[in-house]
Design a protein around this motif. Sequence first.
Motif, PDB file in Angstrom:
ATOM      1  N   CYS A  73      35.862 -12.238 -48.818  1.00  0.00           N
ATOM      2  CA  CYS A  73      35.456 -11.081 -48.018  1.00  0.00           C
ATOM      3  C   CYS A  73      36.653 -10.553 -47.236  1.00  0.00           C
ATOM      4  O   CYS A  73      37.385 -11.309 -46.606  1.00  0.00           O
ATOM      5  N   CYS A  76      35.704 -10.950 -43.093  1.00  0.00           N
ATOM      6  CA  CYS A  76      35.631 -12.223 -42.372  1.00  0.00           C
ATOM      7  C   CYS A  76      36.284 -13.380 -43.122  1.00  0.00           C
ATOM      8  O   CYS A  76      36.235 -14.519 -42.669  1.00  0.00           O
ATOM      9  N   CYS A  92      29.006  -9.764 -48.845  1.00  0.00           N
ATOM     10  CA  CYS A  92      29.386 -11.033 -48.240  1.00  0.00           C
ATOM     11  C   CYS A  92      28.149 -11.731 -47.651  1.00  0.00           C
ATOM     12  O   CYS A  92      27.409 -11.126 -46.878  1.00  0.00           O
ATOM     13  N   CYS A  95      28.741 -11.932 -43.555  1.00  0.00           N
ATOM     14  CA  CYS A  95      28.752 -10.780 -42.642  1.00  0.00           C
ATOM     15  C   CYS A  95      28.217  -9.495 -43.261  1.00  0.00           C
ATOM     16  O   CYS A  95      28.073  -8.498 -42.573  1.00  0.00           O
ATOM     17  N   ASP A  97      29.665  -7.527 -45.414  1.00  0.00           N
ATOM     18  CA  ASP A  97      30.687  -6.565 -45.803  1.00  0.00           C
ATOM     19  C   ASP A  97      30.780  -6.488 -47.324  1.00  0.00           C
ATOM     20  O   ASP A  97      30.471  -7.439 -48.030  1.00  0.00           O
TER      21      ASP A  97
END
Length: 116
Positions: A73, A76, A92, A95, A97
């Motif tokens: 990712c 993070c 992800c 998080c 993303d």
Amino acid sequence: MHELPITEGILKIVLKHAQMNSVRQVLAIHLQVGKLSDLEDEWIQRYFDYLSKGTVAEGAKLKIERMPIMVQCSACSTSYEAEAANFGDLICPACGDKNVTFLSGKEYYIKDMEVQ
Ligand SMILES: [Zn+2]
């Protein structure tokens, strides 16, 4: 056809190992190939059969294991496994993303050899 140079590379390593260990015959070679790589198992074996004629690796069976595709990712830095079918839709797990960097999936290497 990029299987040819790759198969040549594999055979070179196999023969070097065989020579160092006084191997008389290579029976099987366990390869790990990333799922992202578009190498065809059948073609690798065919090229191998062709290139290994007259060497201690002649007739060796290639056992090809596909390795997972790992991504990281961008937000993070969590690493997770991706399926090729979901590339447009990676999220992800930590998080949420959607931006990733590919860590692995195209590499190949020799894991093990069966010899006598
Ligand atoms: Zn993340």
